[in-house]
Write an enzyme that holds these catalytic residues in place. Structure first.
Site, PDB file in Angstrom:
ATOM      1  N   CYS A 278       0.901  -1.246  -0.069  1.00 14.84           N
ATOM      2  CA  CYS A 278       0.054   0.065  -0.039  1.00 14.84           C
ATOM      3  C   CYS A 278       0.927   1.192  -0.107  1.00 14.84           C
ATOM      4  O   CYS A 278       1.360   1.550   1.043  1.00 14.84           O
ATOM      5  CB  CYS A 278      -1.046  -0.018   1.160  1.00 14.84           C
ATOM      6  SG  CYS A 278      -2.021   1.418   1.146  1.00 14.84           S
TER       7      CYS A 278
ATOM      8  N   CYS B  47      -5.077   4.781  -4.735  1.00 12.28           N
ATOM      9  CA  CYS B  47      -4.296   3.666  -4.598  1.00 12.28           C
ATOM     10  C   CYS B  47      -2.906   3.728  -5.056  1.00 12.28           C
ATOM     11  O   CYS B  47      -2.885   3.949  -6.367  1.00 12.28           O
ATOM     12  CB  CYS B  47      -5.054   2.137  -5.225  1.00 12.28           C
ATOM     13  SG  CYS B  47      -4.218   0.989  -4.881  1.00 12.28           S
TER      14      CYS B  47
END
Length: 300
Positions: free
Chosen positions: A76, A224
């Site tokens: 992430c 993202c």
């Protein structure tokens, strides 16, 4: 509450992040706690970045990453920037090395407040992404949504940035597509045995791109980071862009921007902002939490 830990509610370009300080403990944030926190309007998140004591010499921390459905995530990028900002505020350091399931990440906070994260090297081999079918060239795989003679989305570029990604190339604003409808179908398509992050990417110029992502285990997300990396690399890989691109995240509230640099050494460096919102304490077993009365920018 007893046995609680410090956490910070943050965001990386709108990507909702909880940075949870698990240092000094041997337990983990449970899937049940993640689901409970995700279901609360105050603590709803895309990823939890649980910061643990380092396991390897030379690293600053081990980061355990959870999605809002309680499943594990390998990478992430937006969340990593949030960890950097929180730890920089706590320690005064500007450079960090983290261990994750996906490997070692090096990161740096710059004087202007932006943060660069070395996301490592992209993976293109079909069985390493992984895909369920063999493709010699994963820059364009056979997959489509819609009528066979007029598909809505088709021929994505597939790769891994520590987690699987499929980038569909579109010729108009990604926000004009019904990704809320197609996202779950594509995330769970049999082509992706470990599911996949689904990104719509519009190339504006050889150095600019607009993206929107359906995130594996999280759903529609405001941003993202690993998907932006996948889009940037895939753009260069298919000749649509150069190796350094500015990516505007269409779903971000202010259409914020990330810079993706696929360097000559094959490493992908992502640069962008992170923002602290508020801090509190939570129970990593149940997910119950309370806000702190006084704001604090670090995770301690």
């Amino acid at each position: 509450m007893t046995e609680t830990v410090q956490f910070a509610k943050m965001n990386g370009l709108g990507n909702k992040i909880l940075v949870v300080d698990m240092r000094g403990r041997t337990d983990r944030v449970t899937p049940a706690a993640a689901i409970a926190l995700a279901g609360n309007a105050d603590t709803g998140f895309d990823q939890i970045m649980a910061v643990h004591d380092p396991k390897l010499a030379g690293t600053d921390a081990y980061i355990d990453i959870l999605n809002c459905d309680g499943t594990k995530a390998q990478a992430c990028g937006n969340g990593t920037r949030c960890v950097v900002q929180a730890m920089a505020a706590e320690t005064g350091s500007k450079t960090f090395t983290f261990q994750t399931v996906a490997g070692i990440l090096n990161a740096e906070e710059h004087e202007d407040g932006t943060i660069s994260v070395d996301m490592g090297k992209p993976v293109f081999a079909w069985d390493k992404i992984p895909l369920s079918e063999e493709f010699f060239d994963t820059s364009r795989i056979e997959l489509q949504i819609g009528p066979i003679d007029a598909p809505i989305l088709h021929s994505p570029s597939a790769m891994s940035m520590g987690n699987p990604h499929a980038v569909f190339w579109v010729d108009r604003d990604p926000m004009s597509f019904d990704l809320e409808r197609f996202g779950p179908l594509l995330e769970n398509h049999p082509m992706f045995p470990e599911k996949a992050n689904i990104t719509l990417a519009q190339v504006v110029s050889p150095s600019q791109m607009v993206t929107r992502t359906w995130e594996r285990g999280a759903g529609l997300t405001l941003a993202c980071g690993s998907a932006a990396c996948a889009a940037g690399v895939s753009g260069a890989r298919t000749g649509r862009t150069g190796r350094k691109v500015s990516i505007t995240v269409a779903s971000s509230a202010n259409r914020g921007t990330l810079t993706i640099d696929w360097r000559d050494d094959d490493h992908v460096v992502m640069t962008g902002p992170a923002a602290w919102e508020w801090s509190g304490r939570l129970d990593p077993v149940t997910g119950s939490f309370e806000r702190e009365a006084a704001p604090e920018a670090g995770i301690r």
